[in-house]
Design a protein around this motif. Structure first.
Motif, PDB file in Angstrom:
ATOM      1  N   PHE A 426       0.824  -1.211   0.000  1.00 40.35           N
ATOM      2  CA  PHE A 426       0.000   0.000   0.000  1.00 40.35           C
ATOM      3  C   PHE A 426       0.858   1.261   0.000  1.00 40.35           C
ATOM      4  O   PHE A 426       0.425   2.308  -0.480  1.00 40.35           O
ATOM      5  CB  PHE A 426      -0.935  -0.015   1.217  1.00 40.35           C
ATOM      6  CG  PHE A 426      -2.146  -0.875   1.010  1.00 40.35           C
ATOM      7  CD1 PHE A 426      -3.384  -0.304   0.757  1.00 40.35           C
ATOM      8  CD2 PHE A 426      -2.052  -2.258   1.033  1.00 40.35           C
ATOM      9  CE1 PHE A 426      -4.505  -1.096   0.549  1.00 40.35           C
ATOM     10  CE2 PHE A 426      -3.151  -3.055   0.824  1.00 40.35           C
ATOM     11  CZ  PHE A 426      -4.388  -2.477   0.576  1.00 40.35           C
ATOM     12  N   TYR A 427       2.060   1.161   0.521  1.00 42.09           N
ATOM     13  CA  TYR A 427       2.980   2.295   0.506  1.00 42.09           C
ATOM     14  C   TYR A 427       3.527   2.532  -0.904  1.00 42.09           C
ATOM     15  O   TYR A 427       3.676   3.671  -1.348  1.00 42.09           O
ATOM     16  CB  TYR A 427       4.124   2.027   1.487  1.00 42.09           C
ATOM     17  CG  TYR A 427       5.233   3.042   1.463  1.00 42.09           C
ATOM     18  CD1 TYR A 427       5.042   4.338   1.952  1.00 42.09           C
ATOM     19  CD2 TYR A 427       6.495   2.714   0.962  1.00 42.09           C
ATOM     20  CE1 TYR A 427       6.071   5.271   1.941  1.00 42.09           C
ATOM     21  CE2 TYR A 427       7.526   3.636   0.949  1.00 42.09           C
ATOM     22  CZ  TYR A 427       7.310   4.914   1.438  1.00 42.09           C
ATOM     23  OH  TYR A 427       8.332   5.829   1.424  1.00 42.09           O
ATOM     24  N   ASN A 428       3.817   1.440  -1.608  1.00 40.49           N
ATOM     25  CA  ASN A 428       4.370   1.520  -2.965  1.00 40.49           C
ATOM     26  C   ASN A 428       3.592   0.557  -3.845  1.00 40.49           C
ATOM     27  O   ASN A 428       4.082  -0.508  -4.216  1.00 40.49           O
ATOM     28  CB  ASN A 428       5.862   1.171  -2.966  1.00 40.49           C
ATOM     29  CG  ASN A 428       6.532   1.419  -4.307  1.00 40.49           C
ATOM     30  OD1 ASN A 428       5.871   1.698  -5.303  1.00 40.49           O
ATOM     31  ND2 ASN A 428       7.846   1.297  -4.337  1.00 40.49           N
ATOM     32  N   PHE A 429       2.371   0.950  -4.176  1.00 40.93           N
ATOM     33  CA  PHE A 429       1.497   0.033  -4.896  1.00 40.93           C
ATOM     34  C   PHE A 429       1.985  -0.209  -6.317  1.00 40.93           C
ATOM     35  O   PHE A 429       1.729  -1.263  -6.898  1.00 40.93           O
ATOM     36  CB  PHE A 429       0.055   0.549  -4.913  1.00 40.93           C
ATOM     37  CG  PHE A 429      -0.943  -0.537  -5.191  1.00 40.93           C
ATOM     38  CD1 PHE A 429      -1.407  -1.337  -4.162  1.00 40.93           C
ATOM     39  CD2 PHE A 429      -1.386  -0.790  -6.480  1.00 40.93           C
ATOM     40  CE1 PHE A 429      -2.307  -2.364  -4.412  1.00 40.93           C
ATOM     41  CE2 PHE A 429      -2.289  -1.812  -6.743  1.00 40.93           C
ATOM     42  CZ  PHE A 429      -2.748  -2.599  -5.703  1.00 40.93           C
ATOM     43  N   ASP A 430       2.688   0.742  -6.917  1.00 35.14           N
ATOM     44  CA  ASP A 430       3.204   0.534  -8.268  1.00 35.14           C
ATOM     45  C   ASP A 430       4.149  -0.659  -8.322  1.00 35.14           C
ATOM     46  O   ASP A 430       4.148  -1.426  -9.290  1.00 35.14           O
ATOM     47  CB  ASP A 430       3.935   1.779  -8.761  1.00 35.14           C
ATOM     48  CG  ASP A 430       2.983   2.922  -9.086  1.00 35.14           C
ATOM     49  OD1 ASP A 430       1.775   2.649  -9.249  1.00 35.14           O
ATOM     50  OD2 ASP A 430       3.442   4.076  -9.158  1.00 35.14           O
ATOM     51  N   LEU A 431       4.966  -0.816  -7.292  1.00 38.80           N
ATOM     52  CA  LEU A 431       5.902  -1.931  -7.242  1.00 38.80           C
ATOM     53  C   LEU A 431       5.277  -3.143  -6.582  1.00 38.80           C
ATOM     54  O   LEU A 431       5.397  -4.264  -7.068  1.00 38.80           O
ATOM     55  CB  LEU A 431       7.167  -1.526  -6.483  1.00 38.80           C
ATOM     56  CG  LEU A 431       8.246  -2.604  -6.335  1.00 38.80           C
ATOM     57  CD1 LEU A 431       8.739  -3.051  -7.708  1.00 38.80           C
ATOM     58  CD2 LEU A 431       9.407  -2.075  -5.499  1.00 38.80           C
ATOM     59  N   GLY A 432       4.587  -2.929  -5.478  1.00 44.95           N
ATOM     60  CA  GLY A 432       3.945  -4.032  -4.781  1.00 44.95           C
ATOM     61  C   GLY A 432       4.942  -4.947  -4.115  1.00 44.95           C
ATOM     62  O   GLY A 432       5.970  -4.509  -3.570  1.00 44.95           O
ATOM     63  N   TYR A 433       4.658  -6.239  -4.184  1.00 47.62           N
ATOM     64  CA  TYR A 433       5.558  -7.232  -3.606  1.00 47.62           C
ATOM     65  C   TYR A 433       6.125  -8.104  -4.714  1.00 47.62           C
ATOM     66  O   TYR A 433       5.412  -8.553  -5.605  1.00 47.62           O
ATOM     67  CB  TYR A 433       4.848  -8.127  -2.585  1.00 47.62           C
ATOM     68  CG  TYR A 433       5.770  -9.207  -2.056  1.00 47.62           C
ATOM     69  CD1 TYR A 433       6.718  -8.903  -1.087  1.00 47.62           C
ATOM     70  CD2 TYR A 433       5.736 -10.496  -2.580  1.00 47.62           C
ATOM     71  CE1 TYR A 433       7.597  -9.864  -0.633  1.00 47.62           C
ATOM     72  CE2 TYR A 433       6.613 -11.467  -2.125  1.00 47.62           C
ATOM     73  CZ  TYR A 433       7.544 -11.152  -1.150  1.00 47.62           C
ATOM     74  OH  TYR A 433       8.428 -12.097  -0.714  1.00 47.62           O
ATOM     75  N   VAL A 434       7.442  -8.338  -4.653  1.00 47.17           N
ATOM     76  CA  VAL A 434       8.133  -9.207  -5.596  1.00 47.17           C
ATOM     77  C   VAL A 434       8.985 -10.175  -4.785  1.00 47.17           C
ATOM     78  O   VAL A 434       9.550  -9.801  -3.750  1.00 47.17           O
ATOM     79  CB  VAL A 434       9.031  -8.396  -6.558  1.00 47.17           C
ATOM     80  CG1 VAL A 434       9.726  -9.318  -7.552  1.00 47.17           C
ATOM     81  CG2 VAL A 434       8.212  -7.351  -7.296  1.00 47.17           C
ATOM     82  N   GLN A 435       9.045 -11.403  -5.231  1.00 45.14           N
ATOM     83  CA  GLN A 435       9.834 -12.382  -4.503  1.00 45.14           C
ATOM     84  C   GLN A 435      11.279 -11.930  -4.380  1.00 45.14           C
ATOM     85  O   GLN A 435      11.875 -11.432  -5.333  1.00 45.14           O
ATOM     86  CB  GLN A 435       9.749 -13.737  -5.198  1.00 45.14           C
ATOM     87  CG  GLN A 435       8.397 -14.393  -4.981  1.00 45.14           C
ATOM     88  CD  GLN A 435       8.343 -15.783  -5.562  1.00 45.14           C
ATOM     89  OE1 GLN A 435       8.679 -15.961  -6.721  1.00 45.14           O
ATOM     90  NE2 GLN A 435       7.908 -16.753  -4.780  1.00 45.14           N
ATOM     91  N   GLY A 436      11.831 -12.130  -3.209  1.00 43.06           N
ATOM     92  CA  GLY A 436      13.158 -11.636  -2.874  1.00 43.06           C
ATOM     93  C   GLY A 436      13.097 -10.534  -1.839  1.00 43.06           C
ATOM     94  O   GLY A 436      14.042 -10.346  -1.081  1.00 43.06           O
ATOM     95  N   MET A 437      11.964  -9.812  -1.794  1.00 38.90           N
ATOM     96  CA  MET A 437      11.837  -8.725  -0.818  1.00 38.90           C
ATOM     97  C   MET A 437      11.830  -9.251   0.611  1.00 38.90           C
ATOM     98  O   MET A 437      12.357  -8.594   1.520  1.00 38.90           O
ATOM     99  CB  MET A 437      10.562  -7.931  -1.084  1.00 38.90           C
ATOM    100  CG  MET A 437      10.605  -7.072  -2.324  1.00 38.90           C
ATOM    101  SD  MET A 437       9.089  -6.108  -2.491  1.00 38.90           S
ATOM    102  CE  MET A 437       9.448  -5.169  -3.989  1.00 38.90           C
ATOM    103  N   SER A 438      11.248 -10.414   0.836  1.00 35.77           N
ATOM    104  CA  SER A 438      11.215 -10.963   2.193  1.00 35.77           C
ATOM    105  C   SER A 438      12.631 -11.246   2.689  1.00 35.77           C
ATOM    106  O   SER A 438      12.916 -11.137   3.886  1.00 35.77           O
ATOM    107  CB  SER A 438      10.373 -12.235   2.245  1.00 35.77           C
ATOM    108  OG  SER A 438      10.909 -13.239   1.405  1.00 35.77           O
ATOM    109  N   ASP A 439      13.534 -11.598   1.773  1.00 38.29           N
ATOM    110  CA  ASP A 439      14.925 -11.843   2.160  1.00 38.29           C
ATOM    111  C   ASP A 439      15.609 -10.563   2.616  1.00 38.29           C
ATOM    112  O   ASP A 439      16.515 -10.608   3.458  1.00 38.29           O
ATOM    113  CB  ASP A 439      15.689 -12.441   0.981  1.00 38.29           C
ATOM    114  CG  ASP A 439      15.445 -13.931   0.834  1.00 38.29           C
ATOM    115  OD1 ASP A 439      16.071 -14.697   1.571  1.00 38.29           O
ATOM    116  OD2 ASP A 439      14.624 -14.312  -0.014  1.00 38.29           O
ATOM    117  N   LEU A 440      15.222  -9.432   2.054  1.00 41.31           N
ATOM    118  CA  LEU A 440      15.805  -8.159   2.473  1.00 41.31           C
ATOM    119  C   LEU A 440      15.188  -7.650   3.769  1.00 41.31           C
ATOM    120  O   LEU A 440      15.847  -6.976   4.555  1.00 41.31           O
ATOM    121  CB  LEU A 440      15.622  -7.115   1.368  1.00 41.31           C
ATOM    122  CG  LEU A 440      16.220  -7.431  -0.004  1.00 41.31           C
ATOM    123  CD1 LEU A 440      16.055  -6.243  -0.944  1.00 41.31           C
ATOM    124  CD2 LEU A 440      17.690  -7.810   0.112  1.00 41.31           C
ATOM    125  N   CYS A 441      13.932  -7.975   3.976  1.00 45.30           N
ATOM    126  CA  CYS A 441      13.226  -7.449   5.145  1.00 45.30           C
ATOM    127  C   CYS A 441      13.572  -8.196   6.428  1.00 45.30           C
ATOM    128  O   CYS A 441      13.660  -7.598   7.501  1.00 45.30           O
ATOM    129  CB  CYS A 441      11.715  -7.516   4.896  1.00 45.30           C
ATOM    130  SG  CYS A 441      10.721  -6.735   6.177  1.00 45.30           S
TER     131      CYS A 441
END
Length: 647
Positions: A426-441
């Motif tokens: 919701f903060y960056n809806f244009d990008l949304g969620y992409v696999q790999g982000m959970s590894d950074l978070c």
């Protein structure tokens, strides 16, 4: 059959859909029988123009009714299964794909007009070429003088098809040094006598990089890496593409061998045309004689010395140098990371940071409430969000589950991780969620613990690397292209060897760059490495020099063992836990300093990694008088002039 080809009773691939529907009414004896000798995906057609596209397709060499045919068809549907297949499919399935009733995702390829099919008897000549730092491709010219659309091999080894083609026709180089080969003869008995070693394994009909199930998930990354273009004027000759290197030690590698004017698809490789040389003869860069070293991490007392009486960070440049050299003690990470990831400004006061915290809490609460308060009827009509939440749920369930914070199924950290990733949509809806982000978070959440602080630091992290996750993958394409150019500069022989194995696109480095080596290192090592990257001390692109150091450390294994395309991918995928972090950081620092010293000779795509303001003084110190480097002279003012001895 002798296992040479796979035989199928099936209609011709050029049969229309209506004809295919009626196929059941055709007597079996009238159906064409195919011998499939080569069948692989990962072969693309590049459509030029204002809206240039790259069309994925399947290349086949088949014998149908005793006629050898080459076919290329666009891939109309690529399946991604719900579990392991989507791992490292970097393109978000919410963009442009459809979800099937079984839960798999499919991507449509709406380019049927670009299909091609022709008989080998109509083939006059073939061009085998490579764009500078780009894909290898084949162009077919027919006897009616038609020149067909080039076919680009995106990771799929071109040698497999080339060898298969060589079982049917004799190819002779048109002119010495040319990339064109004339079809001079058809080989007798080729339709009946096809070697099982040269015929492709068509039984599996699998997609790109699927030869080994061990790294099938890793291969999904490569499906979406876009075309490596010709921005850099560095080429690999066709002769070098065919060479296999002899065994070497860490202290030396081979020199370039002599090329041949003929390249038969079945010609053996000559491993005797190389001699051992000193490493200093290989690189286009000046040597670095000073020893680089690592330092102790910054502790609490030293951190306090970087703060003034009101809490501002002073001597920021010194702090970043120390961070680069030593990282942080674990005990102060929860505080310092908030500066490094943009939650706090370096020039903020302690009082100002309290206000920042209050504001950020309110903003986060507002965004989280937006998705928490959605009605079921809203969610039912919000397919894009549902798909993103589905990916988040799957990834959170398998992210760092061996770490104590995330090990238990009812861990509050798993809940927080899911909420942070969902709120980011919701903060960056244009990008949304992409696999790999959970590894950074996950490491950020592990250090900070607090959900609000973790969210904003994660968002700050993504502000810097967001383009890595964009659907067009332009940032990742540029990074791979740059890394390829860097390797060509510092070790052209290794670069040529990878080219000979169809591996110089460096796709196997994709995961390294996407999640900054997190899956290759321990949790603690990952945090230490990231702190070096975040320091921005020598360059904001130090991760590329670290990747280059890992590649060069792997040279003995890759070259000495003469690893081919599949072996290289498998070896790199098994590097996890086997990288010496501290030594690799030293090697990467030395590489970066050498690149700085030799900047006048670097291609633009590499030199732009190095900040201008750091170069002139460094060059003056390193190149005190002059050092001749491959036809150039670097003088004390940091400029480069052509040496008089250069032709």
């Amino acid at each position: 059959m002798d296992g040479d080809c796979v035989v199928r009773d099936q209609p011709s691939s050029s049969t229309s859909s209506s004809a295919a529907t009626l196929a059941e009414e055709v007597p079996a004896e009238h159906k064409p029988i195919e011998k499939v000798c080569y069948d692989k995906e990962g072969v693309f057609v590049h459509v030029e123009g204002p809206e240039a596209v790259q069309i994925p397709g399947r290349l086949r060499l088949v014998i149908r009714d005793e006629v050898a045919l080459i076919e290329w068809q666009p891939v109309h549907m690529v399946d991604f299964q719900t579990e392991e297949d989507l791992d490292w499919a970097v393109i978000n399935p919410a963009h442009g794909e459809e979800k099937t009733a079984t839960g798999s995702f499919v991507r449509r390829a709406p380019y049927p007009d670009h299909a091609l099919e022709f008989s080998l008897t109509d083939l006059k000549s073939v061009e085998r070429a490579r764009a500078p730092l780009g894909w290898q491709h084949l162009t077919f010219k027919l006897r009616n003088k038609d020149c067909l659309t080039p076919l680009y091999f995106h990771g799929t080894p071109i040698n497999d098809f080339w060898s298969c083609l060589g079982r049917f026709v004799v190819l002779t180089r048109s002119v010495a040094g040319s990339s064109w080969y004339d079809v001079t003869d058809a080989k007798d008995g080729a339709l009946e006598n096809i070697s099982p070693h040269d015929a492709a394994d068509a039984a599996s009909l699998t997609a790109l990089f699927s030869e080994e199930a061990l790294y099938s998930g890793f291969s999904k990354v490569t499906r979406f890496v876009r075309h490596l273009g010709s921005e850099v004027g560095i080429t690999s000759t066709e002769a070098n593409q065919q060479m296999t290197l002899p065994e070497v030690s860490r202290s030396g590698v081979r020199t370039e061998g002599a090329s041949s004017d003929s390249m038969s698809p079945s010609s053996p490789r000559d491993d005797t045309a190389y001699e051992m040389v000193e490493p200093s003869q290989l690189s286009k860069l000046p040597p670095w004689d000073e020893e680089a070293s690592r330092e102790e991490p910054i502790g609490f007392d030293e951190w306090q010395e970087f703060l003034d009486s009101e809490g501002r960070v002073v001597r920021e440049k010194d702090f970043r140098r120390r961070l680069f050299k030593g990282g942080l003690q674990h005990e102060i990470r929860h505080y310092v990371w908030k500066f490094l990831l943009g939650f706090y400004d370096f020039d903020s006061t302690a009082a100002g940071r309290e206000q920042t915290m209050s504001t950020r809490k309110e903003e986060y609460s507002t965004m989280k409430h937006q998705w928490k308060s959605m009605l079921p009827s809203q969610m039912k009509r919000f397919g894009l969000l549902r798909d993103r939440l589905h990916l988040i749920e799957k990834d959170v369930a398998r992210t760092d589950r061996t770490h104590p914070r995330f090990a238990d199924d009812d861990s509050i950290y798993l809940v927080r991780l899911s909420d942070i990733l969902t709120t980011y949509c919701f903060y960056n809806f244009d990008l949304g969620y992409v696999q790999g982000m959970s590894d950074l978070c996950a490491p950020v959440l592990d250090i900070l613990g607090d959900e609000v602080e973790s969210f904003w630091c994660f968002a700050g992290f993504l502000d810097v690397v967001e383009e890595n996750f964009s659907e067009d993958q332009e940032s990742m394409r540029q990074q791979l292209l740059t890394l390829q150019a860097m390797l060509k500069v510092v070790d052209p022989q290794m670069s040529d060897y990878l080219a000979a194995q169809d591996s110089d696109n460096l796709y196997f480095c994709f995961r390294w760059l996407l999640v900054f080596f997190k899956r290759e290192l321990t949790f603690e090592e990952t945090m230490r490495l990231w702190e070096v990257f975040w320091s921005n001390h020598l360059t904001p692109h130090f991760h590329l020099f670290f990747a280059l150091a890992v590649l060069l450390q792997s040279k003995d294994v890759i070259v000495k063992d003469k690893k081919d395309f599949n072996d290289i991918v498998k070896y790199v995928n098994e590097l996890s836990g086997n990288i010496d972090l501290e030594q690799t950081l030293v090697d990467a620092e030395v590489l970066c300093l050498r690149f700085m010293a030799g900047r006048p000779m670097l291609p633009d795509i590499v030199s732009k990694l190095l900040p201008e303001e750091q170069l002139s003084d460094l060059q003056k110190a390193l190149l005190s008088e002059s050092i001749e480097l491959r036809g150039y002279t670097c003088v004390a003012d940091g400029s480069a002039v052509l040496s008089a001895s250069d032709p």
